[in-house]
Design an enzyme around this catalytic site. Structure first.
Site, PDB file in Angstrom:
ATOM      1  N   GLU A 327       0.811  -1.217   0.000  1.00 14.25           N
ATOM      2  CA  GLU A 327       0.000   0.000   0.000  1.00 14.25           C
ATOM      3  C   GLU A 327       0.850   1.276   0.000  1.00 14.25           C
ATOM      4  O   GLU A 327       0.661   2.174   0.821  1.00 14.25           O
ATOM      5  CB  GLU A 327      -0.953  -0.012   1.216  1.00 14.25           C
ATOM      6  CG  GLU A 327      -1.934  -1.189   1.189  1.00 14.25           C
ATOM      7  CD  GLU A 327      -2.882  -1.191   2.377  1.00 14.25           C
ATOM      8  OE1 GLU A 327      -4.063  -1.499   2.181  1.00 14.25           O
ATOM      9  OE2 GLU A 327      -2.435  -0.886   3.501  1.00 14.25           O
ATOM     10  N   VAL A 328       1.766   1.358  -0.938  1.00 10.68           N
ATOM     11  CA  VAL A 328       2.656   2.518  -1.022  1.00 10.68           C
ATOM     12  C   VAL A 328       2.069   3.537  -1.996  1.00 10.68           C
ATOM     13  O   VAL A 328       2.027   3.313  -3.203  1.00 10.68           O
ATOM     14  CB  VAL A 328       4.068   2.090  -1.476  1.00 10.68           C
ATOM     15  CG1 VAL A 328       4.964   3.321  -1.594  1.00 10.68           C
ATOM     16  CG2 VAL A 328       4.659   1.096  -0.483  1.00 10.68           C
TER      17      VAL A 328
END
EC number: 3.2.1.52
Length: 536
Positions: A327-328
């Site tokens: 989840e960057v």
């Protein structure tokens, strides 16, 4: 989808089906009542029709007695088996002759190093000679002996009529080993702080189900509770000065786990999920108004990450280290002037910088003799660039592990639709029927699936409800990871497992574990009315 739980065995049925009077080995074709109430189900077993009483002064013999790990486990299980005070004879008059007075444990190796793939197999033999019984646990390692002790403890039952502990259906012959080497539970202590004693309680409970990896998700966006001596300001990111873990706390958790045959896999999630780092060191943020992911452009960012690894490598001997990578959102990099300029100077797009960060972190971990574990986004984004030692951790959905092992990488299964415990509307049977090897048919590729883990994310769980959320559904996954698939699947598998899991849930309750009812739709809800533990 509406779910119907129509099978609710009564206590009478549970007792009757367990004590049926004939001896046989488990076979696929046998009806479900042939399965004993042992969780997880052993690989091979036979039993008979005798009963043996056990001396409350049960002593430990064999070379296993020379191991501090085995001796400590024997003392723990002796306390569990003989927890009824009057079983020690406080109210008893006259001398009682017991069938079993000694437990013989034989361990073939003196090596007590706990690592991935350690031999956890064991044989448990309970025989009855003329007027006396003999119990022997034989294992290649002390950790196999621990698994045998757990099974032995589940065969022991307190008889309220005679006020003695009995082993029913003797003689027993059990030959057992795990299906997968990695059988984990992830615990998140960033979204809510869990006291060390609560973590220990969960670890103790894990040993009852033969789980063998605690994945400790120590820090995240919300808090950084861990002490890092090289960078002492990091734990300024804790919620309060009382919600922290010292180095000594971390060491204690690792040591406590090892005594129960459980590895601790630490996770430091980068470059996202790390906003809390900047509370103590603001230079780690791309800017004061755009705080995540960590600033990829600064040497200081990687100095801090290296310092964290150096410090915690002294504590965590397990060969796997989780680096997150999920989840960057790279908007802070492209929207912050100095970081965006760095990207341009290095001819990188945001996704290139994401790859750069992950691979640099991997190399740091490898230099410290760790094998890196990353959430699946890294594989989904740049599968051919990951280091060959990488373990890809599935979570987004099904079908990932087949792709991972086809590329020659190892995989851990944690599909959120079935094995995320914070999804409290996922019922026990969905957890139980999940299959880590689904879609993988080649034996060489199946070996690359290390196993799996259930994940206890803590946005909506703290000390007040975390164990009810974990148990008993985590036990359902534990049997899938330990027991042979052919004995725990098929037409009757769910009804078979339900009665055994209800029995095991009650065993957890008796041991002080606040496991929730098995069949309530929302996993951690209380019973909806009066009733027996064995029916809920």
């Amino acid at each position: 989808m509406a779910l119907c739980y129509c099978y609710k065995p009564t206590l009478f049925i549970i007792v009757f089906t367990f004590f049926i009077s004939q001896s046989f080995a488990v076979k696929i074709s046998q009806p479900h009542h042939s399965l004993p109430f042992i969780w997880p189900l052993p690989a091979k077993f036979t039993f008979g029709n005798d009963s043996l009483s056990i001396d409350p002064s049960l002593s430990l013999t064999g070379n296993g007695a020379s191991s501090s790990i085995v001796r400590a486990a024997f003392d723990r299980y002796r306390g569990i088996v003989f927890k009824n005070s009057y079983s020690f004879g406080f109210l008893r008059t006259g001398k009682v002759a017991y069938d079993v007075t000694k437990l013989n444990i034989v361990v073939h190796s003196k090596n007590e190093e706990l690592q991935l793939g350690v031999d956890e197999s064991y044989n448990l033999f309970i025989s009855k000679a003329t007027g006396s019984g003999k119990v022997t646990i034989e294992a290649n390692t002390v950790f196999g002996a621990l698994r045998g002790l757990e099974t032995f403890s589940q065969l022991c039952s307190f008889d309220y009529s005679t006020k003695t502990v009995q082993i029913y259906k003797a003689p027993w012959s059990i030959r057992d080993k795990p299906r997968f080497p990695f059988r984990g539970l992830m615990l998140d202590t960033s979204r809510h702080y869990l006291p060390v004693d609560v973590i220990k309680q969960i670890i103790e409970s894990m040993s009852y189900t033969k789980l063998n990896v605690l994945h400790w998700h120590m820090v995240d966006t919300q808090s950084f509770p861990l002490e890092v001596p090289t960078y002492p300001n990091l734990w300024k990111g804790s919620y309060t000065k009382w919600e922290r873990y010292t180095i000594e706390d971390a060491y204690e958790i690792v040591n406590f786990s090892k005594m129960r045959g459980i590895n601790v896999m630490a996770e430091v999630d980068v470059p996202g999920h790390a906003e809390s780092w900047g509370v103590g060191y603001p230079d780690l943020w791309p800017s004061p108004t755009c705080k995540s992911p960590l600033d990829v452009s600064k040497k200081f960012t990687f100095d801090v990450l290296s310092g964290i690894m150096t410090d915690i490598r002294k504590i965590f001997p397990f060969e796997l280290f989780h680096l997150g990578g999920d989840e960057v959102n790279t908007d802070c990099w492209t929207n912050t002037t100095q970081v965006n300029k760095w990207l341009q100077n290095h001819k990188m797009a945001a996704n290139d910088a994401y790859q750069y960060f992950v691979l640099k972190a991997q190399n740091m971990a490898i230099s410290k003799n760790w094998s890196p574990v990353n959430w699946e986004e890294t594989f989904n984004t740049f599968p051919t660039k990951l280091h060959p030692r990488t373990v890809v951790h599935n979570w987004l959905g099904p079908g990932v592990c087949p792709k991972v092992v086809a590329k020659g990488l190892r995989c851990i299964f944690s599909n959120q639709g079935v094995w995320y415990l914070d999804h409290v509307d996922v019922p026990w049977d969905v957890v139980y029927n999940a299959e880590p090897l689904e879609g993988i048919h080649e034996a060489s590729e199946q070996k690359l699936v290390l196993g799996g883990e259930v994940c206890m994310w803590a946005e909506r769980a703290d000390t007040s409800d975390v164990q009810q959320t974990i148990w008993p559904r985590a036990a359902a996954a534990a049997e899938r990871l330990w027991s042979e698939r052919q004995y725990t699947s098929g037409r009757n598998s769910n009804s078979t497992a339900l009665s055994r899991l209800q029995y095991f849930r009650c065993l957890l309750n008796r041991r002080g574990v606040p496991a929730a009812p098995v069949t309530n739709f929302y996993a951690r809800t209380a019973p909806d009315g009066p009733g027996s533990c064995f029916e809920q």
